[in-house]
Design an enzyme around this catalytic site. Structure first.
Site, PDB file in Angstrom:
ATOM      1  N   GLU A   1       0.873  -1.185   0.000  1.00 24.31           N
ATOM      2  CA  GLU A   1       0.000   0.000   0.000  1.00 24.31           C
ATOM      3  C   GLU A   1       0.901   1.223   0.000  1.00 24.31           C
ATOM      4  O   GLU A   1       1.605   1.486   0.975  1.00 24.31           O
ATOM      5  CB  GLU A   1      -0.909   0.024   1.236  1.00 24.31           C
ATOM      6  CG  GLU A   1      -1.693   1.335   1.320  1.00 24.31           C
ATOM      7  CD  GLU A   1      -2.599   1.456   2.553  1.00 24.31           C
ATOM      8  OE1 GLU A   1      -2.908   0.431   3.196  1.00 24.31           O
ATOM      9  OE2 GLU A   1      -2.990   2.595   2.876  1.00 24.31           O
TER      10      GLU A   1
ATOM     11  N   LYS B   1     -11.222  -2.152   5.293  1.00 20.93           N
ATOM     12  CA  LYS B   1     -10.115  -1.889   6.204  1.00 20.93           C
ATOM     13  C   LYS B   1     -10.750  -1.591   7.569  1.00 20.93           C
ATOM     14  O   LYS B   1     -11.743  -0.854   7.631  1.00 20.93           O
ATOM     15  CB  LYS B   1      -9.390  -0.665   5.644  1.00 20.93           C
ATOM     16  CG  LYS B   1      -8.059  -0.364   6.230  1.00 20.93           C
ATOM     17  CD  LYS B   1      -7.294   0.580   5.282  1.00 20.93           C
ATOM     18  CE  LYS B   1      -6.248   1.315   6.086  1.00 20.93           C
ATOM     19  NZ  LYS B   1      -5.059   1.691   5.307  1.00 20.93           N
TER      20      LYS B   1
ATOM     21  N   ARG C   1       0.004  10.206   1.098  1.00 13.81           N
ATOM     22  CA  ARG C   1       0.232  11.210   2.152  1.00 13.81           C
ATOM     23  C   ARG C   1       1.334  12.189   1.826  1.00 13.81           C
ATOM     24  O   ARG C   1       1.447  13.226   2.475  1.00 13.81           O
ATOM     25  CB  ARG C   1       0.587  10.504   3.470  1.00 13.81           C
ATOM     26  CG  ARG C   1      -0.597   9.805   4.050  1.00 13.81           C
ATOM     27  CD  ARG C   1      -0.245   8.968   5.261  1.00 13.81           C
ATOM     28  NE  ARG C   1      -1.190   7.892   5.322  1.00 13.81           N
ATOM     29  CZ  ARG C   1      -1.247   6.986   6.269  1.00 13.81           C
ATOM     30  NH1 ARG C   1      -0.391   7.007   7.269  1.00 13.81           N
ATOM     31  NH2 ARG C   1      -2.152   6.037   6.229  1.00 13.81           N
TER      32      ARG C   1
HETATM   33  C1  3PG Z   1      -2.955   3.122   7.913  1.00 14.30           C
HETATM   34  O1  3PG Z   1      -3.215   4.037   7.157  1.00 14.30           O
HETATM   35  O2  3PG Z   1      -3.346   1.983   7.698  1.00 14.30           O
HETATM   36  C2  3PG Z   1      -2.241   3.425   9.179  1.00 14.30           C
HETATM   37  O3  3PG Z   1      -1.625   4.667   9.150  1.00 14.30           O
HETATM   38  C3  3PG Z   1      -1.283   2.372   9.608  1.00 14.30           C
HETATM   39  O4  3PG Z   1      -1.191   2.499  10.986  1.00 14.30           O
HETATM   40  P1  3PG Z   1       0.133   2.134  11.761  1.00 14.30           P
HETATM   41  O5  3PG Z   1       1.123   3.243  11.433  1.00 14.30           O
HETATM   42  O6  3PG Z   1      -0.252   2.134  13.214  1.00 14.30           O
HETATM   43  O7  3PG Z   1       0.627   0.829  11.276  1.00 14.30           O
END
Ligand code: 3PG
Length: 216
Positions: free
Chosen positions: A48, A136, A52
């Site tokens: 993924e 998700k 951002r």
């Molecule tokens: C996402 O977008 O899935 C999250 O930012 C992932 O979260 P994490 O940084 O706690 O793994």
């Protein structure tokens, strides 16, 4: 009339590639290809790449061009325009931390699988009403963790989840062992400091260890 596989069939084929999805934020475009190569060499091929940072979409394109065994999805898709950019870039799937009605409508019309983000029963119902039964679960830990996920299985036995947000190397296996979990995701596989320092061997080794631990 084309013989394009349905989005559900495409999603099933993607998930067969692996049950762990690194959530990747690229600060520098030049990190994209070596990072994807390290992950793929460690057996983690489903990626993924988030929108951002400005480097995200171009980095995803570079990976698609130069790392053929990586399977690239675009994450942090917040608007229909983001989704269109993901599809135009050639992404195999798209994910969002949430889902607005406009985004769900655009995703329904899109050619690639889309995983909306949900953290409540009502959000899941909105997504399922549009035909999205795999979502998700975000932010997984903050939104109630394993207990919340198990509770959702009661009224929604057909729903499947990819939890992200607080998943780590320590707890990933427990999440993935849930019957309604098809994959786990998170940023723990690609620490910002290791990317910045070009520590591709460390990233490859963590990916390999994770695949071994999760039975990949
Ligand atoms: C996402 O977008 O899935 C999250 O930012 C992932 O979260 P994490 O940084 O706690 O793994």
């Amino acid at each position: 009339m084309t013989n394009m596989p349905s989005r559900e069939d495409q999603l099933a084929a993607l998930l067969a590639v692996g049950g762990v999805i690194p959530v990747i934020t690229l600060d520098r475009l030049e990190d994209a290809v070596p990072l994807a190569r390290a992950l793929a060499a460690g057996g983690v091929r489903l990626l993924e790449i988030t929108l951002r940072t400005p480097a995200g979409l171009e980095g995803a394109r570079a990976i698609m061009r130069e790392v053929p065994n990586a399977v690239v999805g675009i994450g942090t898709v917040l608007t229909p325009d983001d989704l269109r950019r993901a599809v135009d870039a050639g992404a195999r799937f798209a994910l969002s931390p949430g889902a607005t009605p406009a985004l769900l409508e655009a995703a329904e019309a899109a050619s690639i699988p889309f995983l909306p983000g949900i953290s409540t029963a009502s959000e899941l119902m909105e997504a399922m009403a549009r035909g999205f039964t795999t979502a998700k679960f975000f932010p997984a830990t903050a939104a109630g963790g394993l207990a919340a996920l198990r509770a959702l299985a009661g009224p929604f036995p057909q729903a499947r989840f990819c939890p992200t947000g607080g998943i780590t190397e320590v707890n990933a296996a427990e999440w993935l062992a849930q019957p309604n979990v098809v994959a786990v995701g998170g940023s723990w596989l690609t620490p910002v400091a290791e990317i910045a320092a070009g520590q591709w061997d460390a990233i490859q080794e963590r990916a390999r260890r994770t695949r071994t631990m999760l039975g990949g």
